[in-house]
Design a protein around this motif. Structure first.
Motif, short mmCIF file in Angstrom:
data_model
loop_
_atom_site.label_atom_id
_atom_site.label_comp_id
_atom_site.label_asym_id
_atom_site.label_seq_id
_atom_site.Cartn_x
_atom_site.Cartn_y
_atom_site.Cartn_z
N TYR A 156 -12.16 5.24 0.14
CA TYR A 156 -10.92 5.61 -0.54
C TYR A 156 -9.71 5.33 0.35
CZ TYR A 156 -7.23 8.53 -2.53
OH TYR A 156 -6.05 8.99 -3.03
N GLY A 157 -9.83 5.65 1.64
CA GLY A 157 -8.72 5.38 2.55
C GLY A 157 -8.42 3.90 2.65
N LEU A 158 -9.47 3.06 2.66
CA LEU A 158 -9.26 1.62 2.72
C LEU A 158 -8.57 1.12 1.46
CD1 LEU A 158 -9.69 -1.13 4.07
CD2 LEU A 158 -11.98 -1.20 3.05
N LEU A 159 -9.04 1.57 0.28
CA LEU A 159 -8.42 1.16 -0.97
C LEU A 159 -6.97 1.64 -1.05
CD1 LEU A 159 -11.35 1.82 -3.48
CD2 LEU A 159 -10.59 -0.36 -2.53
N PHE A 160 -6.74 2.87 -0.57
CA PHE A 160 -5.37 3.41 -0.57
C PHE A 160 -4.46 2.56 0.32
CE2 PHE A 160 -2.03 6.28 0.86
CZ PHE A 160 -1.65 6.87 -0.33
N PHE A 161 -4.99 2.13 1.46
CA PHE A 161 -4.21 1.27 2.35
C PHE A 161 -3.91 -0.07 1.70
CE2 PHE A 161 -4.21 -2.15 5.51
CZ PHE A 161 -3.14 -1.76 6.31
N LEU A 162 -4.92 -0.68 1.07
CA LEU A 162 -4.72 -1.99 0.44
C LEU A 162 -3.75 -1.89 -0.72
CD1 LEU A 162 -8.38 -3.37 0.49
CD2 LEU A 162 -6.49 -3.95 2.03
N ALA A 163 -3.81 -0.78 -1.49
CA ALA A 163 -2.90 -0.63 -2.62
C ALA A 163 -1.45 -0.50 -2.17
CB ALA A 163 -3.30 0.60 -3.44
N ARG A 180 3.87 -2.55 -1.52
CA ARG A 180 5.04 -1.69 -1.34
C ARG A 180 5.59 -1.81 0.08
NH1 ARG A 180 5.33 2.99 1.12
NH2 ARG A 180 3.05 3.25 1.08
N ARG A 181 4.67 -1.80 1.07
CA ARG A 181 5.13 -1.93 2.45
C ARG A 181 5.77 -3.29 2.70
NH1 ARG A 181 0.31 0.97 3.17
NH2 ARG A 181 -0.86 -0.94 3.59
N ALA A 182 5.27 -4.32 2.01
CA ALA A 182 5.87 -5.65 2.16
C ALA A 182 7.29 -5.66 1.59
CB ALA A 182 5.01 -6.70 1.46
N GLU A 239 9.26 -3.05 1.34
CA GLU A 239 10.10 -2.25 2.24
C GLU A 239 10.44 -3.02 3.51
OE1 GLU A 239 7.83 1.24 2.87
OE2 GLU A 239 8.32 2.15 0.93
N ALA A 240 9.47 -3.80 4.02
CA ALA A 240 9.71 -4.56 5.25
C ALA A 240 10.72 -5.68 5.02
CB ALA A 240 8.41 -5.13 5.78
N ALA A 241 10.85 -6.15 3.75
CA ALA A 241 11.78 -7.24 3.47
C ALA A 241 13.23 -6.77 3.50
CB ALA A 241 11.46 -7.86 2.11
N ILE A 242 13.47 -5.47 3.41
CA ILE A 242 14.83 -4.95 3.45
C ILE A 242 15.24 -4.76 4.90
CG2 ILE A 242 16.35 -3.06 2.75
CD1 ILE A 242 14.44 -2.47 0.47
N ARG A 277 -3.71 5.41 16.06
CA ARG A 277 -3.06 6.44 15.25
C ARG A 277 -2.62 5.83 13.92
NH1 ARG A 277 -1.21 7.20 20.45
NH2 ARG A 277 -1.52 9.29 21.36
N THR A 278 -2.86 6.54 12.82
CA THR A 278 -2.42 6.12 11.49
C THR A 278 -1.57 7.25 10.92
OG1 THR A 278 -4.49 4.88 11.19
CG2 THR A 278 -3.14 5.30 9.23
N PRO A 279 -0.24 7.17 11.05
CA PRO A 279 0.62 8.27 10.59
C PRO A 279 0.68 8.34 9.08
CG PRO A 279 1.95 6.43 11.35
CD PRO A 279 0.52 6.07 11.67
N ALA A 280 1.17 9.47 8.57
CA ALA A 280 1.33 9.66 7.13
C ALA A 280 2.43 8.74 6.62
CB ALA A 280 1.67 11.12 6.82
N ARG A 281 2.26 8.24 5.41
CA ARG A 281 3.27 7.37 4.80
C ARG A 281 3.64 7.92 3.43
NH1 ARG A 281 4.08 2.56 7.27
NH2 ARG A 281 2.61 1.98 8.93
#
Length: 374
Positions: free
Chosen positions: A57-64, A68-70, A72-75, A370-374
Motif C-alpha cells: 500500500y505504501g508503494l502504491l501510495f507513493f506511485l500515485a 502531483r509531486r511532479a 508541484e516541482a514544476a512551480i 527518512r520518508t517524511p509525511a507529505r
C-alpha cells in the motif's frame, strides 16, 4: 491561500481525503488483524500478508503521488527574507545534524503580506551559531504552500547582501500559517474503516480460531504459556506473541529485550532453519504487542537471530520518527524488523492526522533513510 491572523487553517474534508482515509484505515485494520490471526492459527502466509500489505500500500501510495509531486516541482519556489523569532533543538543530537524547530516571520516581495510560520529543519552543529533570535535569513517556499519554508544555507550573493543589511519587524501573535489539517471527518472515517476491516478478517477466519481454541491441547511436556495480570505470552513452533497490560509499553527500558528472551527461551541459536532454531522471519513491535514469526523447517526465506536486534535503540528511533518527520500529532507507531532486502532492516512507521511517515535503520540501529509525511 488566505492568511487570517488568529484563525486555524482550513481542514481537508474533501472526497479524496475521505477516500484516502478510508483506504488507509482499511489497510491498517486488515494487516494487523491478518498478522494476529495468522500468529494464532499458525498460518505463515497470513502473517506474511499482514506484514506485506502495508508495504504494498505504501508503494502504491507513493506511485500515485508521483504526478502531483511532479506538478508541484514544476512551480518555481519563491525566495524571501525572514526574521527568526525563536529556535529550539528538538532531536538528532547523536549525529552531525540536529533537528531545529524555527519560528520565523517571512516577508515576501510580492503581494502576500508578512506572516509567521513554524517549521523543522536539520542544521549542522557547526552552523548553529549562525542562527539566533532576531537574525535575518534567506528562505524559499512554494507559492501555493506557504508553510513549507526552508532556510537557504547558501543563498546567492545578492540575497546574502540583502539579508546582511535588512531589518524586519516580527509579525505579532503565534504562528498562523500551517498545512491544512485532515479534519475530524477524515479521522472518523479512518477509524471506522480500520474497525470494519479488522472485523471482516476476524470473521472470515472465525472457524479456524474456534477450532484452534477448542481442539489444540498442549502435551504435558510442552512449555506452558505464561500469563499474568501484567502481560500474556503465547509461544508455538511457528510464532510467538507477547501482549502487555494497560499502562505498560515496549518502549520502557528493558521490557522489549525481556519479552523477546521469553519467546526464544529453550530454542537453540543455530544458523539453520526450523521451529527449534530460534531464527525469525520478522519481528513486529507496537505499543503493547510484540509478534515474532519463526523460520519454518526447510525455509529458504531470509531469517535472523531475534536476540541480535538492537532493541535498546528502538525508543530513540520511535522518538525521532514521531518528532522529526512532519507528523505533529502521531497516533500510532509500528516497528518491523526483517531481512527481506538481504541485510537486517529496522523500519519505524508513524501515522497521524498529517499522514504517514517512516524511517529505516540498519542492524546497528543507525538511521539510513527518512520518508517524511507529505
Amino acid at each position: 491561500m488566505t492568511i487570517t491572523k488568529g484563525t486555524s487553517p482550513p481542514t481537508r474534508n474533501t472526497p479524496v481525503a475521505l477516500a484516502r482515509g478510508m483506504l488507509t484505515g482499511g489497510v491498517i485494520g486488515a494487516s494487523l488483524a491478518a498478522f494476529v490471526v495468522g500468529c494464532v492459527i499458525e498460518s505463515v502466509p497470513l502473517c506474511v500478508t499482514g506484514v506485506g500489505l502495508p508495504a504494498v500500500y505504501g508503494l502504491l501510495f507513493f506511485l500515485a503521488g508521483v504526478p502531483r509531486r511532479a506538478r508541484e516541482a514544476a512551480i518555481p519556489p519563491r525566495t524571501a527574507l525572514a526574521q527568526i523569532a525563536s529556535l529550539e533543538a528538538v532531536g538528532g543530537e547523536a549525529t552531525s545534524d540536529v533537528a531545529v524547530r524555527f519560528d520565523v516571520t517571512v516577508a515576501p516581495d510580492d503581494e502576500v503580506p508578512a506572516y509567521r510560520v513554524q517549521f523543522t529543519q536539520h542544521i549542522n552543529l557547526a552552523d548553529l551559531p549562525d542562527y539566533r533570535p532576531g537574525g535575518v535569513v534567506v528562505v524559499q517556499y512554494p507559492p501555493d504552500r506557504l508553510w513549507r519554508v526552508r532556510i537557504l544555507k547558501r543563498p546567492t550573493p545578492e540575497w546574502e547582501e540583502r539579508a546582511a543589511g535588512a531589518r524586519l519587524d516580527s509579525a505579532p501573535g503565534p504562528a498562523v500559517v500551517s498545512e491544512p489539517s485532515a479534519g475530524c471527518a477524515v479521522g472518523l472515517v479512518t477509524l471506522l474503516a480500520l474497525l470494519l476491516a479488522a472485523a471482516a478478517v476476524i470473521l472470515q477466519f472465525r472457524a479456524d480460531l474456534v477450532d484452534k481454541e477448542t481442539s489444540v491441547q498442549p502435551p504435558s511436556s510442552a512449555e506452558p504459556s505464561v500469563s499474568s495480570t501484567s502481560s500474556t505470552t503465547v509461544v508455538s513452533s511457528a510464532s510467538g506473541t507477547v501482549a502487555l497490560g494497560p499502562g505498560q509499553s515496549f518502549l520502557d527500558k528493558g521490557e522489549l529485550r525481556r519479552a523477546v528472551d521469553s519467546l526464544t527461551k529453550g530454542k537453540s541459536k543455530g544458523t539453520g532453519t526450523g521451529p527449534d532454531t530460534g531464527q525469525a522471519l520478522t519481528v513486529v513491535v507496537q505499543e503493547r504487542l510484540l509478534s515474532v514469526v519463526f523460520a519454518p523447517t526447510g525455509s529458504q526465506a531470509p531469517h535472523f537471530d531475534p536476540s541480535s536486534v538492537p532493541y535498546e535503540r528502538f525508543p530513540a528511533l520511535v522518538e525521532e520518527a514521531r518528532s522529526s518527520l512532519g507528523v505533529r500529532s502521531p497516533q500510532t507507531w509500528q516497528i518491523t524488523t526483517d531481512r527481506l532486502t538481504g541485510t537486517l532492516t529496522i523500519r519505524v512507521g508513524v501515522t497521524g492526522s498529517e499522514g504517514a511517515a517512516s524511517l529505516e535503520a540498519n542492524g546497528k540501529g543507525e538511521v539510513v533513510r527518512r520518508t517524511p509525511a507529505r
